[in-house]
Motif scaffolding. Structure first.
Motif, PDB file in Angstrom:
ATOM      1  N   ARG A 180       0.835  -1.212   0.000  1.00  8.60           N
ATOM      2  CA  ARG A 180       0.000   0.000   0.000  1.00  8.60           C
ATOM      3  C   ARG A 180       0.866   1.256   0.000  1.00  8.60           C
ATOM      4  NH1 ARG A 180      -4.549   0.826   4.580  1.00  8.60           N
ATOM      5  NH2 ARG A 180      -4.869   3.055   4.279  1.00  8.60           N
ATOM      6  N   LEU A 181       1.969   1.213   0.721  1.00 10.09           N
ATOM      7  CA  LEU A 181       2.855   2.377   0.806  1.00 10.09           C
ATOM      8  C   LEU A 181       3.668   2.595  -0.472  1.00 10.09           C
ATOM      9  CD1 LEU A 181       3.994   1.943   4.508  1.00 10.09           C
ATOM     10  CD2 LEU A 181       2.647   3.850   3.588  1.00 10.09           C
ATOM     11  N   THR A 182       3.710   1.609  -1.372  1.00  8.18           N
ATOM     12  CA  THR A 182       4.422   1.823  -2.643  1.00  8.18           C
ATOM     13  C   THR A 182       3.691   2.817  -3.531  1.00  8.18           C
ATOM     14  OG1 THR A 182       3.380  -0.070  -3.730  1.00  8.18           O
ATOM     15  CG2 THR A 182       5.528  -0.464  -2.680  1.00  8.18           C
ATOM     16  N   ASP A 183       2.426   3.090  -3.239  1.00  7.69           N
ATOM     17  CA  ASP A 183       1.661   4.086  -4.001  1.00  7.69           C
ATOM     18  C   ASP A 183       1.875   5.495  -3.469  1.00  7.69           C
ATOM     19  OD1 ASP A 183       0.581   2.092  -5.609  1.00  7.69           O
ATOM     20  OD2 ASP A 183      -1.132   1.794  -4.273  1.00  7.69           O
ATOM     21  N   GLY A 184       2.665   5.631  -2.425  1.00  3.56           N
ATOM     22  CA  GLY A 184       2.915   6.929  -1.801  1.00  3.56           C
ATOM     23  C   GLY A 184       2.678   6.833  -0.315  1.00  3.56           C
ATOM     24  N   PHE A 185       3.188   7.805   0.412  1.00  2.00           N
ATOM     25  CA  PHE A 185       3.043   7.781   1.864  1.00  2.00           C
ATOM     26  C   PHE A 185       1.577   7.898   2.251  1.00  2.00           C
ATOM     27  CE2 PHE A 185       2.989   9.566   6.147  1.00  2.00           C
ATOM     28  CZ  PHE A 185       3.762   8.613   6.794  1.00  2.00           C
ATOM     29  N   ASP A 186       1.173   7.023   3.156  1.00  3.20           N
ATOM     30  CA  ASP A 186      -0.186   6.999   3.686  1.00  3.20           C
ATOM     31  C   ASP A 186      -0.021   6.934   5.208  1.00  3.20           C
ATOM     32  OD1 ASP A 186      -2.551   5.911   4.877  1.00  3.20           O
ATOM     33  OD2 ASP A 186      -3.150   5.047   2.965  1.00  3.20           O
ATOM     34  N   ALA A 187      -0.363   8.017   5.884  1.00  5.88           N
ATOM     35  CA  ALA A 187      -0.125   8.109   7.328  1.00  5.88           C
ATOM     36  C   ALA A 187      -0.822   6.986   8.105  1.00  5.88           C
ATOM     37  CB  ALA A 187      -0.566   9.474   7.852  1.00  5.88           C
ATOM     38  N   ALA A 188      -2.034   6.638   7.717  1.00  6.66           N
ATOM     39  CA  ALA A 188      -2.764   5.573   8.423  1.00  6.66           C
ATOM     40  C   ALA A 188      -2.081   4.225   8.223  1.00  6.66           C
ATOM     41  CB  ALA A 188      -4.211   5.517   7.948  1.00  6.66           C
ATOM     42  N   ALA A 189      -1.660   3.934   6.997  1.00  6.58           N
ATOM     43  CA  ALA A 189      -0.959   2.669   6.732  1.00  6.58           C
ATOM     44  C   ALA A 189       0.372   2.644   7.465  1.00  6.58           C
ATOM     45  CB  ALA A 189      -0.743   2.492   5.230  1.00  6.58           C
ATOM     46  N   HIS A 190       1.051   3.774   7.519  1.00  2.51           N
ATOM     47  CA  HIS A 190       2.330   3.849   8.228  1.00  2.51           C
ATOM     48  C   HIS A 190       2.138   3.590   9.720  1.00  2.51           C
ATOM     49  CE1 HIS A 190       5.548   6.208  10.327  1.00  2.51           C
ATOM     50  NE2 HIS A 190       6.257   5.337   9.618  1.00  2.51           N
ATOM     51  N   ARG A 191       1.134   4.232  10.319  1.00  6.21           N
ATOM     52  CA  ARG A 191       0.857   4.003  11.747  1.00  6.21           C
ATOM     53  C   ARG A 191       0.536   2.540  12.009  1.00  6.21           C
ATOM     54  NH1 ARG A 191      -1.771   8.835  11.181  1.00  6.21           N
ATOM     55  NH2 ARG A 191      -3.791   7.826  10.929  1.00  6.21           N
ATOM     56  N   ARG A 192      -0.252   1.945  11.129  1.00  6.50           N
ATOM     57  CA  ARG A 192      -0.613   0.527  11.300  1.00  6.50           C
ATOM     58  C   ARG A 192       0.614  -0.367  11.140  1.00  6.50           C
ATOM     59  NH1 ARG A 192      -4.127  -3.629   8.225  1.00  6.50           N
ATOM     60  NH2 ARG A 192      -4.583  -5.012   9.958  1.00  6.50           N
ATOM     61  N   LEU A 193       1.492  -0.038  10.194  1.00  7.43           N
ATOM     62  CA  LEU A 193       2.727  -0.803   9.996  1.00  7.43           C
ATOM     63  C   LEU A 193       3.570  -0.792  11.268  1.00  7.43           C
ATOM     64  CD1 LEU A 193       4.598  -2.294   7.919  1.00  7.43           C
ATOM     65  CD2 LEU A 193       5.643  -0.049   7.517  1.00  7.43           C
ATOM     66  N   VAL A 194       3.766   0.394  11.834  1.00 11.46           N
ATOM     67  CA  VAL A 194       4.576   0.510  13.059  1.00 11.46           C
ATOM     68  C   VAL A 194       3.899  -0.218  14.216  1.00 11.46           C
ATOM     69  CG1 VAL A 194       5.511   2.130  14.763  1.00 11.46           C
ATOM     70  CG2 VAL A 194       5.680   2.657  12.314  1.00 11.46           C
ATOM     71  N   ALA A 195       2.602  -0.018  14.368  1.00 14.97           N
ATOM     72  CA  ALA A 195       1.885  -0.628  15.493  1.00 14.97           C
ATOM     73  C   ALA A 195       1.867  -2.153  15.401  1.00 14.97           C
ATOM     74  CB  ALA A 195       0.453  -0.086  15.553  1.00 14.97           C
ATOM     75  N   THR A 196       1.563  -2.685  14.231  1.00 16.87           N
ATOM     76  CA  THR A 196       1.458  -4.147  14.100  1.00 16.87           C
ATOM     77  C   THR A 196       2.825  -4.822  14.085  1.00 16.87           C
ATOM     78  OG1 THR A 196       1.339  -4.011  11.679  1.00 16.87           O
ATOM     79  CG2 THR A 196      -0.756  -4.052  12.896  1.00 16.87           C
ATOM     80  N   ASN A 197       3.857  -4.083  13.724  1.00 20.38           N
ATOM     81  CA  ASN A 197       5.185  -4.686  13.728  1.00 20.38           C
ATOM     82  C   ASN A 197       5.674  -4.973  15.147  1.00 20.38           C
ATOM     83  OD1 ASN A 197       7.403  -5.597  11.968  1.00 20.38           O
ATOM     84  ND2 ASN A 197       8.567  -4.121  13.164  1.00 20.38           N
ATOM     85  N   TRP A 198       5.052  -4.346  16.147  1.00 20.36           N
ATOM     86  CA  TRP A 198       5.398  -4.679  17.524  1.00 20.36           C
ATOM     87  C   TRP A 198       5.106  -6.155  17.820  1.00 20.36           C
ATOM     88  CZ3 TRP A 198       8.712  -2.433  20.402  1.00 20.36           C
ATOM     89  CH2 TRP A 198       8.918  -1.065  20.322  1.00 20.36           C
ATOM     90  N   LEU A 199       4.097  -6.725  17.139  1.00 16.24           N
ATOM     91  CA  LEU A 199       3.809  -8.156  17.326  1.00 16.24           C
ATOM     92  C   LEU A 199       4.999  -9.000  16.879  1.00 16.24           C
ATOM     93  CD1 LEU A 199       0.157  -8.221  15.939  1.00 16.24           C
ATOM     94  CD2 LEU A 199       0.872  -8.327  18.343  1.00 16.24           C
ATOM     95  N   ARG A 200       5.555  -8.664  15.723  1.00 17.35           N
ATOM     96  CA  ARG A 200       6.727  -9.401  15.237  1.00 17.35           C
ATOM     97  C   ARG A 200       7.926  -9.161  16.141  1.00 17.35           C
ATOM     98  NH1 ARG A 200       7.835  -8.889   8.978  1.00 17.35           N
ATOM     99  NH2 ARG A 200       8.287  -6.769   9.604  1.00 17.35           N
ATOM    100  N   THR A 201       8.102  -7.932  16.571  1.00 21.24           N
ATOM    101  CA  THR A 201       9.225  -7.607  17.455  1.00 21.24           C
ATOM    102  C   THR A 201       9.134  -8.424  18.739  1.00 21.24           C
ATOM    103  OG1 THR A 201       9.322  -5.381  16.505  1.00 21.24           O
ATOM    104  CG2 THR A 201      10.447  -5.717  18.605  1.00 21.24           C
ATOM    105  N   ALA A 202       7.949  -8.487  19.321  1.00 15.56           N
ATOM    106  CA  ALA A 202       7.754  -9.276  20.550  1.00 15.56           C
ATOM    107  C   ALA A 202       7.979 -10.761  20.290  1.00 15.56           C
ATOM    108  CB  ALA A 202       6.350  -9.037  21.103  1.00 15.56           C
ATOM    109  N   ALA A 203       7.460 -11.261  19.171  1.00 10.62           N
ATOM    110  CA  ALA A 203       7.645 -12.679  18.848  1.00 10.62           C
ATOM    111  C   ALA A 203       9.128 -12.999  18.644  1.00 10.62           C
ATOM    112  CB  ALA A 203       6.838 -13.056  17.605  1.00 10.62           C
ATOM    113  N   TRP A 204       9.866 -12.120  17.975  1.00 10.32           N
ATOM    114  CA  TRP A 204      11.300 -12.375  17.799  1.00 10.32           C
ATOM    115  C   TRP A 204      12.064 -12.245  19.115  1.00 10.32           C
ATOM    116  CZ3 TRP A 204      10.560 -10.509  12.359  1.00 10.32           C
ATOM    117  CH2 TRP A 204      10.880 -11.523  11.446  1.00 10.32           C
ATOM    118  N   ALA A 205      11.613 -11.379  20.006  1.00  8.27           N
ATOM    119  CA  ALA A 205      12.245 -11.295  21.326  1.00  8.27           C
ATOM    120  C   ALA A 205      12.065 -12.619  22.072  1.00  8.27           C
ATOM    121  CB  ALA A 205      11.662 -10.135  22.129  1.00  8.27           C
ATOM    122  N   LEU A 206      10.846 -13.162  22.029  1.00  2.00           N
ATOM    123  CA  LEU A 206      10.588 -14.459  22.661  1.00  2.00           C
ATOM    124  C   LEU A 206      11.424 -15.558  22.004  1.00  2.00           C
ATOM    125  CD1 LEU A 206       6.714 -14.281  23.116  1.00  2.00           C
ATOM    126  CD2 LEU A 206       8.456 -14.221  24.919  1.00  2.00           C
TER     127      LEU A 206
END
Length: 144
Positions: A102-128
């Motif tokens: 979605r972001l390849t079509d240009g910056f989208d603030a909502a998509a960016h916020r969701r990317l950062v927020a949901t990536n915490w799930l991966r960060t936590a899973a990799w920490a575990l």
């Protein structure tokens, strides 16, 4: 050897995801609008060369450990590790990749916020996973 390769791939990905989560993703919003599409395409192309092989090695070794646990390693450890890897792959494929697309079509603030927020799930899973990989390495090394 298997546990060492597994731990190395897991710790590499834990480090990459920490840098991406805390440094790289937040900086996406600072890229000029005129440059954003090229930036996003370059990010996706370049990061794939790092995360693609590491995630594949991590998945393959996690599956191997789950199906044929090394001596001294409780089977639940391998299955827990594989479950976390599958969760990471799931969120990557179902959430992060589509948001990047979605972001390849240009910056989208909502998509960016969701990317950062949901990536915490991966960060936590990799920490575990990083902790579990060290634990497995210790248990496997302690085997007679």
């Amino acid at each position: 050897m298997l546990l060492s390769v597994h731990a190395a791939a897991t710790w590499l990905m834990f480090g990459v995801t920490l840098i991406v989560q805390r440094v790289h993703y937040p900086l996406f919003s600072y890229v000029r609008t005129d440059d954003y599409e090229a930036f996003q395409a370059a990010h996706m192309r370049r990061i794939t060369w790092i995360v693609g092989p590491a995630m594949t090695v991590e998945l393959a070794t996690a599956a191997w450990i789950a199906w044929a646990p090394p001596p001294g390693l409780p089977p639940w450890m391998g299955w827990a590790g594989l479950a976390l890897v599958l969760a990471i792959w799931g969120t990557t494929g179902l959430v992060q990749v589509p948001l990047h697309a979605r972001l390849t079509d240009g910056f989208d603030a909502a998509a960016h916020r969701r990317l950062v927020a949901t990536n915490w799930l991966r960060t936590a899973a990799w920490a575990l996973r990083a902790g579990l990989a060290l634990w497995m390495l210790g248990h496997g090394a302690a085997a007679p």
